[in-house]
Every structure is written in C-alpha cells, then in structure tokens.
Design a protein around this motif. Sequence first.
Motif, PDB file in Angstrom:
ATOM      1  N   ARG A  38       0.835  -1.200   0.000  1.00  0.00           N
ATOM      2  CA  ARG A  38       0.000   0.000   0.000  1.00  0.00           C
ATOM      3  C   ARG A  38       0.877   1.260   0.000  1.00  0.00           C
ATOM      4  O   ARG A  38       0.635   2.200  -0.756  1.00  0.00           O
ATOM      5  CB  ARG A  38      -0.932  -0.024   1.216  1.00  0.00           C
ATOM      6  CG  ARG A  38      -1.966   1.083   1.147  1.00  0.00           C
ATOM      7  CD  ARG A  38      -3.042   0.969   2.222  1.00  0.00           C
ATOM      8  NE  ARG A  38      -3.897   2.130   2.096  1.00  0.00           N
ATOM      9  CZ  ARG A  38      -5.201   2.097   1.819  1.00  0.00           C
ATOM     10  NH1 ARG A  38      -5.826   0.954   1.714  1.00  0.00           N
ATOM     11  NH2 ARG A  38      -5.880   3.203   1.668  1.00  0.00           N
ATOM     12  N   GLU A  81       0.894   4.145  -2.866  1.00  0.00           N
ATOM     13  CA  GLU A  81       0.584   5.516  -2.453  1.00  0.00           C
ATOM     14  C   GLU A  81       1.772   6.438  -2.726  1.00  0.00           C
ATOM     15  O   GLU A  81       1.596   7.582  -3.135  1.00  0.00           O
ATOM     16  CB  GLU A  81       0.154   5.552  -0.984  1.00  0.00           C
ATOM     17  CG  GLU A  81      -1.259   4.996  -0.821  1.00  0.00           C
ATOM     18  CD  GLU A  81      -1.717   4.886   0.634  1.00  0.00           C
ATOM     19  OE1 GLU A  81      -2.927   4.670   0.837  1.00  0.00           O
ATOM     20  OE2 GLU A  81      -0.873   4.993   1.546  1.00  0.00           O
ATOM     21  N   VAL A 128      -5.569   4.319  -4.198  1.00  0.00           N
ATOM     22  CA  VAL A 128      -5.997   3.091  -3.537  1.00  0.00           C
ATOM     23  C   VAL A 128      -7.434   3.324  -3.097  1.00  0.00           C
ATOM     24  O   VAL A 128      -7.758   4.361  -2.517  1.00  0.00           O
ATOM     25  CB  VAL A 128      -5.075   2.794  -2.327  1.00  0.00           C
ATOM     26  CG1 VAL A 128      -5.599   1.605  -1.545  1.00  0.00           C
ATOM     27  CG2 VAL A 128      -3.648   2.538  -2.804  1.00  0.00           C
ATOM     28  N   THR A 159      -7.716  -0.791   3.624  1.00  0.00           N
ATOM     29  CA  THR A 159      -7.317  -2.188   3.538  1.00  0.00           C
ATOM     30  C   THR A 159      -8.320  -2.991   4.357  1.00  0.00           C
ATOM     31  O   THR A 159      -8.677  -2.601   5.460  1.00  0.00           O
ATOM     32  CB  THR A 159      -5.894  -2.369   4.086  1.00  0.00           C
ATOM     33  OG1 THR A 159      -5.001  -1.554   3.319  1.00  0.00           O
ATOM     34  CG2 THR A 159      -5.430  -3.819   4.006  1.00  0.00           C
ATOM     35  N   PHE A 165      -6.628  -4.689  -0.850  1.00  0.00           N
ATOM     36  CA  PHE A 165      -7.162  -3.390  -1.274  1.00  0.00           C
ATOM     37  C   PHE A 165      -7.231  -3.384  -2.782  1.00  0.00           C
ATOM     38  O   PHE A 165      -6.688  -4.276  -3.446  1.00  0.00           O
ATOM     39  CB  PHE A 165      -6.330  -2.211  -0.734  1.00  0.00           C
ATOM     40  CG  PHE A 165      -4.883  -2.201  -1.135  1.00  0.00           C
ATOM     41  CD1 PHE A 165      -4.491  -1.767  -2.401  1.00  0.00           C
ATOM     42  CD2 PHE A 165      -3.897  -2.622  -0.246  1.00  0.00           C
ATOM     43  CE1 PHE A 165      -3.158  -1.757  -2.774  1.00  0.00           C
ATOM     44  CE2 PHE A 165      -2.558  -2.618  -0.601  1.00  0.00           C
ATOM     45  CZ  PHE A 165      -2.185  -2.184  -1.867  1.00  0.00           C
ATOM     46  N   LEU A 172      -6.736  -1.077  -6.441  1.00  0.00           N
ATOM     47  CA  LEU A 172      -6.152   0.074  -7.124  1.00  0.00           C
ATOM     48  C   LEU A 172      -7.122   0.559  -8.174  1.00  0.00           C
ATOM     49  O   LEU A 172      -7.726  -0.253  -8.885  1.00  0.00           O
ATOM     50  CB  LEU A 172      -4.850  -0.327  -7.833  1.00  0.00           C
ATOM     51  CG  LEU A 172      -3.692  -0.734  -6.947  1.00  0.00           C
ATOM     52  CD1 LEU A 172      -2.556  -1.261  -7.820  1.00  0.00           C
ATOM     53  CD2 LEU A 172      -3.223   0.459  -6.117  1.00  0.00           C
TER      54      LEU A 172
END
Length: 139
Positions: free
Chosen positions: A93, A97, A103, A107, A117, A119
Amino acid sequence: MKLGRLNHVGVATPSIERSVALYRERMGAEQVGEPFDLPAQGVRVCFVDAPNTQVELIEPLGPDSPIARFLEKNPEGGQHHLCFEVPDIAQARAWFEGQGARVLGDTRIGAHGTPIFFLHPKDMGGVLTEIMESPKQAH
Ligand code: CO
C-alpha cells in the motif's frame, strides 16, 4: 514491490448458480467451492479452481452492491478485476501511495481471509486491480 502470483480473476455475474453451471458444463471445471456472502463488501462470492489460478464469481448482494453498476453496464456479467498476491499488504500500500496511485478505500479482509485493497483502474491501465496479502501457510 515485486509482482506476485496471480491469485484470481474476478468475474461479475448476475447469477453465481448460472455461472457455476457454465464453468462446470462448458469448461469442464471440477473444483468449485461453496458460495458465501461477504456482507461488508456487498457481494456473494464463489471460487472456481483452475490448475494454476482461480476464477472468483461475484454476485451483488443487493442494489447498493459495488458491482451493481457494473452489471447495469454489463448485464451478462464480465471480467471485473485481476488479483495479485504480495507478501506484505502494508508495504504494498505504501509503495502504491508513494507513486500517487489511487488506492480505493481501506485495507480490508478479502474473500480468502487475508488483507486486500483495490487500485483504481485509471492508475493501472484500465484494469481494476486487487492486491492481496498471500495466505501465510500456503504456497
Ligand atoms: Co477478488
């Protein structure tokens, strides 16, 4: 970040039952899991096993389901997302990021019971992409 195993291909369907019949009868699928609800994500899910990966059949649990709009545009259902594994979800993540990739949401625990998660497709060449932490004992 290192691209991991393709865990599954997500396929939206208006009817898991009908899709399971297609995979069994037209495609010769032998291993099909029990469908189960993921109320937190607004979907019902069923995994069809292929020798090297899985197809995740996703049916909306109700009209507010995140895949309800997808099915409005694609009434027969269709390919919805790809899911790749990573060893560490928090690291992954931070990696995305750090690149400014969007995102989607927090999560959360996915259909395999491990953190996931998504994208944004606009930051992944048009493909909605799920990132999933590998199950600890498997593989
Ligand atoms: Co998925």
